[in-house]
Design a protein around this motif. Structure first.
Motif, PDB file in Angstrom:
ATOM      1  N   MET A  92       0.567  -1.115  -0.249  1.00 40.29           N
ATOM      2  CA  MET A  92       0.155   0.000  -0.239  1.00 40.29           C
ATOM      3  C   MET A  92       1.098   1.359   0.015  1.00 40.29           C
ATOM      4  N   THR A  93       0.539   2.691  -0.662  1.00 47.83           N
ATOM      5  CA  THR A  93       1.341   3.697  -0.562  1.00 47.83           C
ATOM      6  C   THR A  93       0.654   4.282   0.169  1.00 47.83           C
ATOM      7  N   THR A  99      -0.312 -19.376 -10.371  1.00 47.89           N
ATOM      8  CA  THR A  99       0.086 -18.391 -10.911  1.00 47.89           C
ATOM      9  C   THR A  99      -0.206 -18.094  -9.283  1.00 47.89           C
ATOM     10  N   VAL A 100       1.541 -16.998  -9.262  1.00 48.33           N
ATOM     11  CA  VAL A 100       0.905 -16.373  -7.187  1.00 48.33           C
ATOM     12  C   VAL A 100       0.544 -16.246  -7.547  1.00 48.33           C
ATOM     13  N   SER A 101      -0.602 -15.717  -7.463  1.00 52.50           N
ATOM     14  CA  SER A 101      -1.806 -14.072  -7.286  1.00 52.50           C
ATOM     15  C   SER A 101      -2.875 -14.306  -6.315  1.00 52.50           C
ATOM     16  N   ALA A 102      -3.445 -13.365  -5.696  1.00 52.84           N
ATOM     17  CA  ALA A 102      -4.437 -13.362  -4.855  1.00 52.84           C
ATOM     18  C   ALA A 102      -5.708 -13.578  -6.135  1.00 52.84           C
ATOM     19  N   ALA A 103      -5.397 -12.676  -6.595  1.00 50.09           N
ATOM     20  CA  ALA A 103      -6.336 -12.834  -8.674  1.00 50.09           C
ATOM     21  C   ALA A 103      -6.565 -14.830  -9.083  1.00 50.09           C
ATOM     22  N   ARG A 162      -2.481 -10.160   1.047  1.00 51.22           N
ATOM     23  CA  ARG A 162      -2.815  -8.784   0.001  1.00 51.22           C
ATOM     24  C   ARG A 162      -3.862  -8.553   0.982  1.00 51.22           C
ATOM     25  N   ASN A 163      -4.194  -6.650   0.197  1.00 47.14           N
ATOM     26  CA  ASN A 163      -4.765  -5.962   1.001  1.00 47.14           C
ATOM     27  C   ASN A 163      -6.178  -5.892   0.440  1.00 47.14           C
ATOM     28  N   TYR A 164      -7.453  -6.483   1.448  1.00 46.20           N
ATOM     29  CA  TYR A 164      -8.819  -6.002   0.340  1.00 46.20           C
ATOM     30  C   TYR A 164      -9.760  -5.832   0.954  1.00 46.20           C
ATOM     31  N   GLY A 191       2.747  -0.948 -13.330  1.00 52.64           N
ATOM     32  CA  GLY A 191       4.776  -1.502 -13.130  1.00 52.64           C
ATOM     33  C   GLY A 191       5.260  -2.552 -12.053  1.00 52.64           C
ATOM     34  N   ALA A 192       4.857  -2.260 -11.663  1.00 45.41           N
ATOM     35  CA  ALA A 192       5.542  -3.319 -10.279  1.00 45.41           C
ATOM     36  C   ALA A 192       5.441  -4.654 -10.054  1.00 45.41           C
ATOM     37  N   GLY A 193       6.554  -5.504  -9.768  1.00 43.83           N
ATOM     38  CA  GLY A 193       6.664  -6.842  -9.087  1.00 43.83           C
ATOM     39  C   GLY A 193       5.894  -7.231  -8.898  1.00 43.83           C
ATOM     40  N   PRO A 194       5.205  -9.203  -8.620  1.00 48.50           N
ATOM     41  CA  PRO A 194       3.895  -8.983  -6.939  1.00 48.50           C
ATOM     42  C   PRO A 194       5.039  -9.262  -5.622  1.00 48.50           C
ATOM     43  N   ALA A 195       3.901  -8.426  -5.135  1.00 47.46           N
ATOM     44  CA  ALA A 195       4.919  -7.952  -3.785  1.00 47.46           C
ATOM     45  C   ALA A 195       4.762  -9.660  -3.054  1.00 47.46           C
ATOM     46  N   ARG A 196       5.779  -9.886  -2.077  1.00 48.52           N
ATOM     47  CA  ARG A 196       5.687 -11.137  -2.125  1.00 48.52           C
ATOM     48  C   ARG A 196       4.832 -12.324  -1.007  1.00 48.52           C
ATOM     49  N   CYS A 216      -5.618   6.785  -1.187  1.00 52.90           N
ATOM     50  CA  CYS A 216      -5.803   5.319  -0.412  1.00 52.90           C
ATOM     51  C   CYS A 216      -4.355   4.473  -1.934  1.00 52.90           C
ATOM     52  N   GLY A 217      -2.884   5.110  -2.517  1.00 54.12           N
ATOM     53  CA  GLY A 217      -2.462   4.038  -3.817  1.00 54.12           C
ATOM     54  C   GLY A 217      -2.888   2.050  -2.850  1.00 54.12           C
ATOM     55  N   TYR A 218      -3.913   1.779  -4.011  1.00 55.91           N
ATOM     56  CA  TYR A 218      -4.346   0.448  -4.068  1.00 55.91           C
ATOM     57  C   TYR A 218      -2.775  -0.593  -4.792  1.00 55.91           C
ATOM     58  N   TRP A 219      -2.089   0.370  -5.507  1.00 56.99           N
ATOM     59  CA  TRP A 219      -0.790  -0.965  -6.158  1.00 56.99           C
ATOM     60  C   TRP A 219      -0.199  -0.024  -7.044  1.00 56.99           C
ATOM     61  N   LYS A 220      -0.113  -0.432  -7.517  1.00 59.84           N
ATOM     62  CA  LYS A 220       1.194   0.083  -8.662  1.00 59.84           C
ATOM     63  C   LYS A 220       1.447  -0.963  -9.701  1.00 59.84           C
ATOM     64  N   VAL A 223     -15.987 -11.116  -0.863  1.00 55.77           N
ATOM     65  CA  VAL A 223     -14.366  -9.470  -0.905  1.00 55.77           C
ATOM     66  C   VAL A 223     -14.251  -9.899  -2.787  1.00 55.77           C
ATOM     67  N   ASP A 224     -14.377  -8.690  -3.281  1.00 53.61           N
ATOM     68  CA  ASP A 224     -14.285  -8.858  -4.655  1.00 53.61           C
ATOM     69  C   ASP A 224     -13.275  -8.448  -5.114  1.00 53.61           C
ATOM     70  N   LEU A 225     -12.526  -9.382  -5.313  1.00 52.21           N
ATOM     71  CA  LEU A 225     -10.924  -9.178  -5.990  1.00 52.21           C
ATOM     72  C   LEU A 225     -10.831  -9.492  -8.131  1.00 52.21           C
ATOM     73  N   VAL A 226      -9.607  -8.007  -8.012  1.00 55.39           N
ATOM     74  CA  VAL A 226     -10.461  -7.863  -9.610  1.00 55.39           C
ATOM     75  C   VAL A 226      -9.367  -9.083 -10.282  1.00 55.39           C
ATOM     76  N   ALA A 227     -10.136  -9.896 -11.487  1.00 53.33           N
ATOM     77  CA  ALA A 227      -9.337 -10.808 -12.037  1.00 53.33           C
ATOM     78  C   ALA A 227      -8.711  -9.924 -13.049  1.00 53.33           C
ATOM     79  N   HIS A 228      -7.171 -10.065 -12.783  1.00 54.04           N
ATOM     80  CA  HIS A 228      -6.405  -8.988 -13.773  1.00 54.04           C
ATOM     81  C   HIS A 228      -5.037 -10.262 -13.575  1.00 54.04           C
ATOM     82  N   GLY A 229      -3.982  -9.892 -14.750  1.00 55.41           N
ATOM     83  CA  GLY A 229      -3.608 -11.008 -15.030  1.00 55.41           C
ATOM     84  C   GLY A 229      -3.403 -12.054 -15.490  1.00 55.41           C
TER      85      GLY A 229
HETATM   86  C1  FAD Z   1      -6.724  -0.639   1.484  1.00 47.58           C
HETATM   87  C2  FAD Z   1      -6.493  -1.198   0.306  1.00 47.58           C
HETATM   88  C3  FAD Z   1      -7.865  -2.088  -0.214  1.00 47.58           C
HETATM   89  C4  FAD Z   1      -7.779  -3.048  -1.252  1.00 47.58           C
HETATM   90  N1  FAD Z   1      -9.265  -3.416  -2.065  1.00 47.58           N
HETATM   91  C5  FAD Z   1      -9.264  -4.022  -2.950  1.00 47.58           C
HETATM   92  C6  FAD Z   1     -10.650  -4.651  -3.174  1.00 47.58           C
HETATM   93  O1  FAD Z   1     -11.596  -4.871  -2.213  1.00 47.58           O
HETATM   94  N2  FAD Z   1     -10.732  -5.313  -4.267  1.00 47.58           N
HETATM   95  C7  FAD Z   1      -9.321  -5.117  -5.280  1.00 47.58           C
HETATM   96  O2  FAD Z   1      -9.205  -6.005  -6.242  1.00 47.58           O
HETATM   97  N3  FAD Z   1      -8.332  -4.921  -4.930  1.00 47.58           N
HETATM   98  C8  FAD Z   1      -7.855  -4.276  -3.595  1.00 47.58           C
HETATM   99  N4  FAD Z   1      -6.644  -3.664  -3.432  1.00 47.58           N
HETATM  100  C9  FAD Z   1      -5.761  -3.909  -4.533  1.00 47.58           C
HETATM  101  C10 FAD Z   1      -4.819  -4.552  -4.612  1.00 47.58           C
HETATM  102  O3  FAD Z   1      -4.168  -5.204  -2.478  1.00 47.58           O
HETATM  103  C11 FAD Z   1      -3.871  -4.797  -5.183  1.00 47.58           C
HETATM  104  O4  FAD Z   1      -4.277  -4.987  -6.760  1.00 47.58           O
HETATM  105  C12 FAD Z   1      -2.917  -6.915  -5.326  1.00 47.58           C
HETATM  106  O5  FAD Z   1      -1.692  -5.761  -5.517  1.00 47.58           O
HETATM  107  C13 FAD Z   1      -3.629  -7.399  -5.968  1.00 47.58           C
HETATM  108  O6  FAD Z   1      -2.563  -8.973  -5.110  1.00 47.58           O
HETATM  109  P1  FAD Z   1      -2.610  -9.989  -6.323  1.00 47.58           P
HETATM  110  O7  FAD Z   1      -1.373 -10.824  -5.644  1.00 47.58           O
HETATM  111  O8  FAD Z   1      -3.110 -10.511  -6.925  1.00 47.58           O
HETATM  112  O9  FAD Z   1      -0.941  -9.302  -7.181  1.00 47.58           O
HETATM  113  P2  FAD Z   1       0.794  -8.775  -7.193  1.00 47.58           P
HETATM  114  O10 FAD Z   1       0.940 -10.248  -7.239  1.00 47.58           O
HETATM  115  O11 FAD Z   1       0.215  -7.641  -5.491  1.00 47.58           O
HETATM  116  O12 FAD Z   1       1.049  -8.204  -8.201  1.00 47.58           O
HETATM  117  C14 FAD Z   1       1.084  -8.775  -9.446  1.00 47.58           C
HETATM  118  C15 FAD Z   1       1.071  -8.003 -10.635  1.00 47.58           C
HETATM  119  O13 FAD Z   1       0.113  -7.450 -10.883  1.00 47.58           O
HETATM  120  C16 FAD Z   1       0.119  -6.047 -10.883  1.00 47.58           C
HETATM  121  N5  FAD Z   1      -1.834  -5.790 -10.459  1.00 47.58           N
HETATM  122  C17 FAD Z   1      -1.953  -5.660  -8.937  1.00 47.58           C
HETATM  123  N6  FAD Z   1      -3.306  -5.002  -8.412  1.00 47.58           N
HETATM  124  C18 FAD Z   1      -3.792  -5.159 -10.235  1.00 47.58           C
HETATM  125  C19 FAD Z   1      -4.775  -4.904 -10.472  1.00 47.58           C
HETATM  126  N7  FAD Z   1      -5.830  -4.507  -9.967  1.00 47.58           N
HETATM  127  N8  FAD Z   1      -5.226  -4.198 -11.907  1.00 47.58           N
HETATM  128  C20 FAD Z   1      -3.827  -4.518 -13.455  1.00 47.58           C
HETATM  129  N9  FAD Z   1      -3.156  -4.993 -12.466  1.00 47.58           N
HETATM  130  C21 FAD Z   1      -2.766  -5.156 -10.880  1.00 47.58           C
HETATM  131  C22 FAD Z   1       0.754  -5.613  -9.858  1.00 47.58           C
HETATM  132  O14 FAD Z   1       1.159  -4.015 -10.461  1.00 47.58           O
HETATM  133  C23 FAD Z   1       1.757  -6.229 -10.677  1.00 47.58           C
HETATM  134  O15 FAD Z   1       2.495  -6.229 -11.148  1.00 47.58           O
HETATM  135  C24 FAD Z   1      -6.854  -2.639  -1.797  1.00 47.58           C
HETATM  136  C25 FAD Z   1      -5.336  -2.594  -1.646  1.00 47.58           C
HETATM  137  C26 FAD Z   1      -5.758  -1.879  -0.613  1.00 47.58           C
HETATM  138  C27 FAD Z   1      -4.775  -1.022  -0.234  1.00 47.58           C
END
Ligand code: FAD
Length: 271
Positions: A1-2, A117-121, A91-93, A266-271, A260-264, A105-111
């Motif tokens: 989180m930024t 694949t190691v991601s919350a999505a 991860r934060n949601y 171009g950043a790599g995956p969080a650990r 609040c910056g929720y994600w960045k 919990v609603d999670l964006v289906a990205h990537g």
């Molecule tokens: C307070 C807070 C509340 C949040 N609530 C929600 C929520 O309710 N629903 C939700 O979907 N997200 C939410 N987020 C954002 C979420 O935590 C991040 O998007 C997170 O990085 C997703 O984790 P991941 O494991 O899927 O991807 P990561 O492993 O973290 O990232 C992998 C790659 O995907 C990119 N990426 C990450 N998120 C996105 C995205 N949304 N779209 C496109 N590319 C992305 C990154 O830049 C990185 O390159 C919240 C964040 C914060 C700080």
């Protein structure tokens, strides 16, 4: 989180274990996972607005959820030093909705959402009923004291759950505008909002555009209502940063902006 605005944290924070109760795709780019059971059902306290939490889920190949022993800084340090074979994904949601004993919990289906694949999505796309989870409630950042003249809400799809919670929590006589950016027209969702809030959906026309760029362009070009606003701005970090900078240049007090910056991008995956 930024960087973000003030946080209203719960006094007693503890990890609540539970499990996946259901999973479905709400719109083309939004996956809904319903969690509950165990400590979650017994002790989770819904707070409304943009209540968010830290979500712990197993990585691909892990059949158990190994949690750090504490939730303070030492606990986080211990989490980071866990071997990857045991360390869960963290991860934060945001709370999208609650019913007794259940949290949506609603999670964006990205990537890449394919297995492995190691991601919350990726987890949200393939988790199974009964799969273990844990939540750490982090409270709310929306802190409108009701003295402002109007409300501004700005988000891209990752902030849609938070924007939905904030709009639903506003008093019925609230006035203002919500700018909500989504990837496609099919990602627009029905939302509960006061009649005096104009909800403007912004649909991206370029699938390669960075989420939030359209909302930033639109808000900075918009003729906004006069009077003192309270602003809530979340999403890809350039969006809250850019909107906040714009509002402050227009004379809005920094204390009247929750951001609040929720994600960045171009950043790599969080650990
Ligand atoms: C307070 C807070 C509340 C949040 N609530 C929600 C929520 O309710 N629903 C939700 O979907 N997200 C939410 N987020 C954002 C979420 O935590 C991040 O998007 C997170 O990085 C997703 O984790 P991941 O494991 O899927 O991807 P990561 O492993 O973290 O990232 C992998 C790659 O995907 C990119 N990426 C990450 N998120 C996105 C995205 N949304 N779209 C496109 N590319 C992305 C990154 O830049 C990185 O390159 C919240 C964040 C914060 C700080």
């Amino acid at each position: 989180m930024t960087r973000s605005s003030t946080l209203l944290k719960p006094v007693d924070q503890r990890l609540l274990r539970g499990e996946v109760l259901a999973r479905r795709r709400v719109t083309p780019h939004m996956l809904r996972v319903t969690v509950g059971g165990g400590e979650l059902a017994a002790a989770f306290e819904p707070r409304g607005a943009d209540q968010w939490f830290r979500l712990f889920v197993p990585r691909p190949g892990q059949d158990a959820l190994h949690l750090p022993s504490g939730v303070d800084l030492k606990g986080y340090a211990r989490y980071l030093t866990m071997p990857e074979s045991r360390r869960p994904l963290l991860r934060n949601y945001t709370v999208r909705a609650t019913r007794p004993g259940e949290v949506d919990v609603d999670l964006v289906a990205h990537g890449d959402l394919t297995p492995g694949t190691v991601s919350a999505a990726g987890w949200a796309a393939r988790c199974e009923v009964g799969s273990p989870v844990a939540l750490l409630d982090e409270g709310v950042t929306f802190a409108d004291d009701g003295t402002q003249d109007w409300t501004l809400v700005v988000a891209e799809e990752s902030g849609l759950p938070a924007a939905a919670g904030v709009l639903a929590a506003l008093p019925r006589d609230a006035r203002g505008i919500a700018f909500l950016e989504v990837p496609t027209r099919e990602d627009v969702q029905p939302l509960e909002a006061p009649d005096g809030i104009e909800v403007r959906w912004l649909v991206r026309d370029d699938p390669h555009a960075v989420p939030g760029a359209l909302a930033l362009r639109t808000v900075t070009a918009a003729a906004l209502p006069t009077g003192r606003p309270y602003a809530f701005v979340v999403g890809e970090q350039a969006l809250p940063q850019g909107v906040r900078r714009h509002l402050v240049a227009q004379g809005v007090a920094k204390t009247d902006i929750a951001f609040c910056g929720y994600w960045k991008h171009g950043a790599g995956p969080a650990r």
